[in-house]
Design a protein around this motif. Structure first.
Motif: not given
Length: 264
Positions: A20, A247-248, A251
Motif C-alpha cells: 500500500s 485500506y491496507k 489492498v
C-alpha cells in the motif's frame, strides 16, 4: 515493520504480496501512515490541488515538494519516501539531475517522473548517479492540457501496446518502480506482468503489485469530488487510524479496488 526499500517491494512482488502507498505532506500524517505499516509515502504534486487549492498540479514548484518532503521524512521511520518531480523540473537531463538532487537532500529515497520514451536518457542518468527513479504512465496529470482533461488512457489497442513498451523501456533504463494511473484493468495487468519491477496502480484495477491513493480522497475530505477509483475509508470506520488499517488490509486481500473503482 522493517525499513522499506526498493528491494523490499521487489520481494513483495515476487512473492505475490500486495503493498500500500499513500500521499503524505506533513510529519503528523506521515507518522500515522508509517505506524499502520503503509509501505510507500509519496509527496505528490497533488499538493497543488489538495493543499494549495489549484485547479491542477502545474503550479507546484521543486521548493514546494522539497518543503513537504522534509516534513514527511521527519514522520516516516520505515516507509519508503518518494517525491514527485513537478512540472518542467526535468525538461532536460541536466535540470532533472539538479532538481532530483535537491529532493534527495530534502529526504526523499526516490523521485517520480511522468512520461515514457522521451525520459529514458534522464532515467538512466539519474540512476547511474545514485538517484532511484519511479516512472509514471497512463494519465499523467502534468499533461492534463494535452489530454484535454483528466481522462482514461490506454483504451485503444495501439495506445495500450505503446504503454507496455514504455513500461519495459523505463525498466531497461533503470527505473525501479512504476506508477500507472487511470487505465483499464486489463492493461494494468498486462503491464504488471510485462515488467519485473513493482507496479503501483491508481484507478488501474487490483492486479498491480501495489495501490496508491491521495490521502484526502481516502479520508473523504477532498474538495470538489472523490474520483471513481477512490474510496472514503473514513466514512466506514469513523476513525483515521482504523481507516488507514482498513485500506491496507483491503489492498492486501485484493478487496480494494473493487469493480466499482475500476475502469474497463
Amino acid at each position: 515493520m522493517a525499513k522499506i526499500t526498493t528491494a523490499s517491494l521487489l520481494k513483495m512482488k515476487q512473492q505475490g504480496n500486495k503493498f500500500s502507498a499513500l500521499t503524505a505532506y506533513d510529519a503528523s500524517f506521515a507518522s500515522a501512515f508509517d505506524a499502520q505499516g503503509i509501505e510507500v509515502l509519496l509527496i505528490g504534486d497533488s499538493l497543488g490541488m489538495v493543499l494549495q487549492g489549484q485547479d491542477d498540479t502545474l503550479p507546484v514548484t521543486v521548493a514546494d515538494i522539497a518543503y513537504h518532503t522534509r516534513s514527511v521524512r521527519k514522520g516516516a521511520k520505515n516507509a519508503l519516501v518518494m517525491a514527485d518531480m513537478p512540472f518542467m523540473s526535468y525538461a532536460t537531463t541536466e535540470l532533472a539531475m539538479t532538481n532530483a538532487a535537491e529532493l534527495m537532500r530534502a529526504g526523499a529515497s526516490m523521485v517520480k517522473l511522468e512520461g515514457g520514451q522521451w525520459l529514458l536518457e534522464t532515467v538512466s542518468a539519474l540512476t547511474q548517479r545514485g538517484i532511484p527513479v519511479c516512472g509514471h504512465l497512463g494519465l499523467t496529470p502534468q499533461s492534463v492540457h494535452l489530454f484535454g482533461g483528466f481522462k482514461i488512457q490506454g483504451r485503444q489497442a495501439e495506445q495500450a501496446q505503446a504503454m507496455i513498451k514504455d513500461a519495459q523501456a523505463l525498466e531497461q533504463a533503470g527505473a525501479q518502480l512504476l506508477v500507472i494511473e487511470c487505465v483499464p484493468a486489463s492493461l494494468a495487468k498486462a503491464i504488471t506482468e510485462a515488467v519485473s519491477i513493482p507496479v503501483i496502480g491508481i484507478g488501474a484495477g487490483k492486479d498491480t503489485d501495489g495501490q496508491i491513493l491521495v490521502m484526502h480522497d481516502l479520508l473523504g475530505i477532498s474538495t470538489g469530488y472523490i474520483p471513481k477509483f477512490s474510496k472514503n475509508f473514513l466514512a466506514e470506520t469513523g476513525d483515521i487510524h482504523l481507516a488507514i488499517q482498513r485500506y491496507k488490509a483491503q489492498v492486501a486481500a485484493q478487496e480494494f479496488p473493487a469493480d466499482e473503482h475500476t475502469f474497463n
